[in-house]
Design a protein around this motif. Sequence first.
Motif, PDB file in Angstrom:
ATOM      1  N   ALA A   1      10.722   9.440  -9.468  1.00 59.64           N
ATOM      2  CA  ALA A   1      11.659   9.222  -8.354  1.00 59.64           C
ATOM      3  C   ALA A   1      11.214   8.032  -7.517  1.00 59.64           C
ATOM      4  N   GLY A   2       9.892   7.859  -7.355  1.00 57.22           N
ATOM      5  CA  GLY A   2       9.375   6.712  -6.620  1.00 57.22           C
ATOM      6  C   GLY A   2       9.666   5.395  -7.322  1.00 57.22           C
ATOM      7  N   ILE A   3       9.567   5.399  -8.647  1.00 56.10           N
ATOM      8  CA  ILE A   3       9.915   4.198  -9.418  1.00 56.10           C
ATOM      9  C   ILE A   3      11.384   3.845  -9.201  1.00 56.10           C
ATOM     10  N   HIS A   4      12.247   4.863  -9.261  1.00 55.36           N
ATOM     11  CA  HIS A   4      13.679   4.642  -9.036  1.00 55.36           C
ATOM     12  C   HIS A   4      13.916   4.087  -7.631  1.00 55.36           C
ATOM     13  N   HIS A   5      13.201   4.611  -6.654  1.00 53.76           N
ATOM     14  CA  HIS A   5      13.350   4.210  -5.244  1.00 53.76           C
ATOM     15  C   HIS A   5      12.997   2.732  -5.044  1.00 53.76           C
TER      16      HIS A   5
ATOM     17  N   ILE B   1       0.877  -1.167   0.000  1.00 52.10           N
ATOM     18  CA  ILE B   1       0.000   0.000   0.000  1.00 52.10           C
ATOM     19  C   ILE B   1       0.914   1.217   0.000  1.00 52.10           C
ATOM     20  N   GLY B   2       0.962   1.883  -1.129  1.00 53.64           N
ATOM     21  CA  GLY B   2       1.909   2.974  -1.232  1.00 53.64           C
ATOM     22  C   GLY B   2       1.563   3.938  -2.342  1.00 53.64           C
ATOM     23  N   ASP B   3       2.275   5.051  -2.329  1.00 57.91           N
ATOM     24  CA  ASP B   3       2.067   6.151  -3.271  1.00 57.91           C
ATOM     25  C   ASP B   3       3.402   6.421  -3.948  1.00 57.91           C
ATOM     26  N   LEU B   4       3.433   6.360  -5.280  1.00 62.84           N
ATOM     27  CA  LEU B   4       4.689   6.584  -5.999  1.00 62.84           C
ATOM     28  C   LEU B   4       5.280   7.961  -5.748  1.00 62.84           C
ATOM     29  N   THR B   5       4.453   8.911  -5.338  1.00 68.15           N
ATOM     30  CA  THR B   5       4.979  10.248  -5.067  1.00 68.15           C
ATOM     31  C   THR B   5       5.402  10.432  -3.609  1.00 68.15           C
TER      32      THR B   5
END
Length: 228
Positions: free
Chosen positions: A124-128, A90-94
């Motif tokens: 940035a979330g994808i990279h993370h 459960i998360g938000d890419l931003t």
Amino acid sequence: MRYIRRNLNKPDWHNLRTLQPISREFGFDRGTPIDRVYIENFLSKHTSDMRGVLCEIADSSYIEKFADKRVVESIEVLHYTDDNSSATIIGDLTAMDTLPKDKVNCFILTQTLNFIEDIHQAVAGIHHILAPKGVALITVAGLCQISRYDMDRWGDYWRFTDLSLRSTLEKVFGKGSVSIETYGNVLTATALLQGLASEELTKEELDYQDKDYQIVIAARVVKNETFT
């Protein structure tokens, strides 16, 4: 000269000269949406990237369809809220504090970035979430109608070109880490806007690619260890 051209090459409108599309359902009500054919063509070419820990948005339908389970360690499903029983994250890419770090070897992210206002933070979330040398298989919409369902709930913000998608991804992942493919032509773009299905076109018509009429832009992105 323009008058001569108009008369020598007259359009045969048939039933297209109308202010309303044939359908507003993206082709779902008539068969297989044209953009889904292009998305699946892209993913089918990159099945070798689908190994280790895999992640998809909302459900794992493309992982189930394309991944070789013998090389899959685990399957994660990322969702924004906890009302999705399939979700394992459960998360938000931003919001990177809601995401696991360096976890995913292959992230399948189809037709999602169009609906995220803070697009740069989402990348940035994808990279993370990607592990070092992990791969993101990303598709976005170019030429298409607004998704009213998404617009009225959380927003339909962006339409991309190959240049804008590459620039957005390279700002985070670095140059040389992004490869881009485009799908579409003037006929398939017209058919998509009218709400026609892929079954109403021939394979040759679907397969012809014209970079000036980009329905789907797809990117294979690699997280390089040297770029943060």
